[in-house]
Scaffold this motif. Sequence first.
Motif, PDB file in Angstrom:
ATOM      1  N   GLU A  70       4.641   4.869  -6.867  1.00 16.83           N
ATOM      2  CA  GLU A  70       5.455   5.406  -7.956  1.00 16.83           C
ATOM      3  C   GLU A  70       4.614   6.319  -8.838  1.00 16.83           C
ATOM      4  OE1 GLU A  70       8.501   3.966 -11.467  1.00 16.83           O
ATOM      5  OE2 GLU A  70       6.978   2.563 -10.766  1.00 16.83           O
ATOM      6  N   ASN A  71       4.912   7.614  -8.754  1.00 11.59           N
ATOM      7  CA  ASN A  71       4.251   8.632  -9.563  1.00 11.59           C
ATOM      8  C   ASN A  71       5.181   8.973 -10.718  1.00 11.59           C
ATOM      9  OD1 ASN A  71       3.178  10.934 -10.687  1.00 11.59           O
ATOM     10  ND2 ASN A  71       3.240  12.160  -8.835  1.00 11.59           N
ATOM     11  N   LYS A  72       4.847   8.522 -11.918  1.00  9.44           N
ATOM     12  CA  LYS A  72       5.699   8.735 -13.087  1.00  9.44           C
ATOM     13  C   LYS A  72       5.492  10.103 -13.739  1.00  9.44           C
ATOM     14  CE  LYS A  72       6.312   3.900 -14.285  1.00  9.44           C
ATOM     15  NZ  LYS A  72       6.217   2.886 -15.323  1.00  9.44           N
ATOM     16  N   SER A  73       4.514  10.870 -13.268  1.00 10.60           N
ATOM     17  CA  SER A  73       4.313  12.200 -13.851  1.00 10.60           C
ATOM     18  C   SER A  73       5.332  13.164 -13.237  1.00 10.60           C
ATOM     19  CB  SER A  73       2.886  12.698 -13.589  1.00 10.60           C
ATOM     20  OG  SER A  73       2.746  13.143 -12.259  1.00 10.60           O
ATOM     21  N   ASP A  74       5.430  14.343 -13.798  1.00  9.71           N
ATOM     22  CA  ASP A  74       6.370  15.324 -13.267  1.00  9.71           C
ATOM     23  C   ASP A  74       5.703  16.300 -12.300  1.00  9.71           C
ATOM     24  OD1 ASP A  74       4.850  16.571 -15.191  1.00  9.71           O
ATOM     25  OD2 ASP A  74       6.500  17.698 -16.079  1.00  9.71           O
ATOM     26  N   LYS A  75       4.468  15.983 -11.885  1.00 11.49           N
ATOM     27  CA  LYS A  75       3.719  16.840 -10.957  1.00 11.49           C
ATOM     28  C   LYS A  75       3.181  15.997  -9.809  1.00 11.49           C
ATOM     29  CE  LYS A  75       2.253  19.908 -14.617  1.00 11.49           C
ATOM     30  NZ  LYS A  75       1.161  20.419 -15.406  1.00 11.49           N
ATOM     31  N   PRO A  76       2.952  16.603  -8.648  1.00 13.77           N
ATOM     32  CA  PRO A  76       2.349  15.850  -7.540  1.00 13.77           C
ATOM     33  C   PRO A  76       0.924  15.392  -7.893  1.00 13.77           C
ATOM     34  CG  PRO A  76       3.213  17.966  -6.782  1.00 13.77           C
ATOM     35  CD  PRO A  76       3.279  17.974  -8.278  1.00 13.77           C
ATOM     36  N   VAL A  77       0.575  14.209  -7.449  1.00 17.81           N
ATOM     37  CA  VAL A  77      -0.791  13.710  -7.602  1.00 17.81           C
ATOM     38  C   VAL A  77      -1.515  14.015  -6.293  1.00 17.81           C
ATOM     39  CG1 VAL A  77      -2.217  11.660  -7.918  1.00 17.81           C
ATOM     40  CG2 VAL A  77      -0.120  11.925  -9.243  1.00 17.81           C
ATOM     41  N   ILE A  78      -2.662  14.661  -6.406  1.00 20.07           N
ATOM     42  CA  ILE A  78      -3.408  15.131  -5.243  1.00 20.07           C
ATOM     43  C   ILE A  78      -4.579  14.197  -4.949  1.00 20.07           C
ATOM     44  CG2 ILE A  78      -4.653  17.111  -4.259  1.00 20.07           C
ATOM     45  CD1 ILE A  78      -1.718  17.700  -5.000  1.00 20.07           C
ATOM     46  N   ASN A  79      -4.770  13.856  -3.661  1.00 22.07           N
ATOM     47  CA  ASN A  79      -5.921  13.081  -3.197  1.00 22.07           C
ATOM     48  C   ASN A  79      -6.159  11.835  -4.052  1.00 22.07           C
ATOM     49  OD1 ASN A  79      -8.015  12.520  -1.447  1.00 22.07           O
ATOM     50  ND2 ASN A  79      -9.501  13.682  -2.613  1.00 22.07           N
ATOM     51  N   ALA A  80      -5.159  10.983  -4.118  1.00 22.73           N
ATOM     52  CA  ALA A  80      -5.240   9.763  -4.936  1.00 22.73           C
ATOM     53  C   ALA A  80      -6.038   8.685  -4.204  1.00 22.73           C
ATOM     54  CB  ALA A  80      -3.840   9.252  -5.243  1.00 22.73           C
ATOM     55  N   ASP A  81      -7.004   8.114  -4.881  1.00 20.85           N
ATOM     56  CA  ASP A  81      -7.776   7.000  -4.331  1.00 20.85           C
ATOM     57  C   ASP A  81      -6.946   5.727  -4.414  1.00 20.85           C
ATOM     58  OD1 ASP A  81     -10.176   8.374  -3.711  1.00 20.85           O
ATOM     59  OD2 ASP A  81     -10.745   8.332  -5.821  1.00 20.85           O
ATOM     60  N   ILE A  82      -6.967   4.928  -3.336  1.00 15.48           N
ATOM     61  CA  ILE A  82      -6.274   3.642  -3.301  1.00 15.48           C
ATOM     62  C   ILE A  82      -7.305   2.547  -3.563  1.00 15.48           C
ATOM     63  CG2 ILE A  82      -4.989   1.995  -1.886  1.00 15.48           C
ATOM     64  CD1 ILE A  82      -3.980   4.373  -0.254  1.00 15.48           C
ATOM     65  N   PHE A  83      -6.990   1.678  -4.511  1.00 16.31           N
ATOM     66  CA  PHE A  83      -7.835   0.543  -4.828  1.00 16.31           C
ATOM     67  C   PHE A  83      -7.042  -0.738  -4.612  1.00 16.31           C
ATOM     68  CE2 PHE A  83      -9.214   4.092  -7.424  1.00 16.31           C
ATOM     69  CZ  PHE A  83     -10.582   4.112  -7.182  1.00 16.31           C
ATOM     70  N   GLY A  84      -7.719  -1.780  -4.194  1.00 19.52           N
ATOM     71  CA  GLY A  84      -7.048  -3.059  -4.021  1.00 19.52           C
ATOM     72  C   GLY A  84      -7.996  -4.082  -3.427  1.00 19.52           C
ATOM     73  N   ARG A  85      -7.499  -5.279  -3.308  1.00 19.87           N
ATOM     74  CA  ARG A  85      -8.272  -6.376  -2.722  1.00 19.87           C
ATOM     75  C   ARG A  85      -7.471  -6.951  -1.566  1.00 19.87           C
ATOM     76  NH1 ARG A  85     -12.535  -7.332  -5.944  1.00 19.87           N
ATOM     77  NH2 ARG A  85     -12.367  -6.786  -8.133  1.00 19.87           N
ATOM     78  N   ILE A  86      -8.189  -7.217  -0.470  1.00 14.99           N
ATOM     79  CA  ILE A  86      -7.562  -7.786   0.720  1.00 14.99           C
ATOM     80  C   ILE A  86      -8.329  -9.053   1.093  1.00 14.99           C
ATOM     81  CG2 ILE A  86      -6.874  -7.406   3.115  1.00 14.99           C
ATOM     82  CD1 ILE A  86      -6.959  -4.392   2.538  1.00 14.99           C
ATOM     83  N   TYR A  87      -7.575 -10.146   1.237  1.00  8.99           N
ATOM     84  CA  TYR A  87      -8.167 -11.431   1.589  1.00  8.99           C
ATOM     85  C   TYR A  87      -7.567 -11.925   2.902  1.00  8.99           C
ATOM     86  CZ  TYR A  87      -9.574 -11.332  -3.297  1.00  8.99           C
ATOM     87  OH  TYR A  87     -10.108 -10.958  -4.509  1.00  8.99           O
ATOM     88  N   ASP A  88      -8.354 -12.706   3.662  1.00 15.41           N
ATOM     89  CA  ASP A  88      -7.849 -13.290   4.904  1.00 15.41           C
ATOM     90  C   ASP A  88      -7.148 -14.613   4.609  1.00 15.41           C
ATOM     91  OD1 ASP A  88      -9.825 -15.261   4.635  1.00 15.41           O
ATOM     92  OD2 ASP A  88     -11.061 -14.497   6.267  1.00 15.41           O
ATOM     93  N   ALA A  89      -6.765 -15.342   5.663  1.00 20.42           N
ATOM     94  CA  ALA A  89      -6.030 -16.599   5.507  1.00 20.42           C
ATOM     95  C   ALA A  89      -6.841 -17.662   4.775  1.00 20.42           C
ATOM     96  CB  ALA A  89      -5.594 -17.114   6.869  1.00 20.42           C
ATOM     97  N   ASN A  90      -8.171 -17.552   4.787  1.00 20.37           N
ATOM     98  CA  ASN A  90      -9.048 -18.502   4.097  1.00 20.37           C
ATOM     99  C   ASN A  90      -9.405 -18.036   2.680  1.00 20.37           C
ATOM    100  OD1 ASN A  90      -9.158 -20.149   6.402  1.00 20.37           O
ATOM    101  ND2 ASN A  90     -10.835 -18.919   7.248  1.00 20.37           N
ATOM    102  N   ASN A  91      -8.767 -16.967   2.200  1.00 20.83           N
ATOM    103  CA  ASN A  91      -9.065 -16.346   0.899  1.00 20.83           C
ATOM    104  C   ASN A  91     -10.459 -15.749   0.824  1.00 20.83           C
ATOM    105  OD1 ASN A  91      -6.603 -16.481  -0.434  1.00 20.83           O
ATOM    106  ND2 ASN A  91      -6.938 -18.619  -0.985  1.00 20.83           N
TER     107      ASN A  91
END
Length: 144
Positions: A70-91
């Motif tokens: 969801e880009n709430k600005s009125d312009k395209p966002v270019i080359n956006a970095d994705i951040f997050g955390r990924i855990y396996d079944a054992n956390n």
Amino acid sequence: MKLQAFAIALVTSLLWLLTSWLAPPAWALTQVRLFDLDYHECPPELAEGAVTSGGTAMAANCFIVTGKAENKSDKPVINADIFGRIYDANNDSVMQNRTRLGSIEEIPPGISDFELRISVPANQPTPLHLEQFKAAGFTGMVRR
């Protein structure tokens, strides 16, 4: 003395007015909300791969993370970095010491779909847990 102060203020104001149009636009970092996250195994043509650490290769499983941006600005966002955390079944963390997971080339204004390819060491059990995902980028070219 008052006339001299007035003249200085007038000249300063005129210089500011005349040169303000020369200043390049300031591109602020735009935050993008990522939601409705899910993942699935890669198709066979993308699935081959390995995870390397310290020069040694380990077998890896390939997954495609999908969701909405969801880009709430009125312009395209270019080359956006994705951040997050990924855990396996054992956390246990899938991406040790790493929260930047990839990027999205362009995010138009509004809500759009995105996907991200990740490689996970084969010895980490599924299901995966996707947490704290977000993206950030600029609404214009940063470098020319």
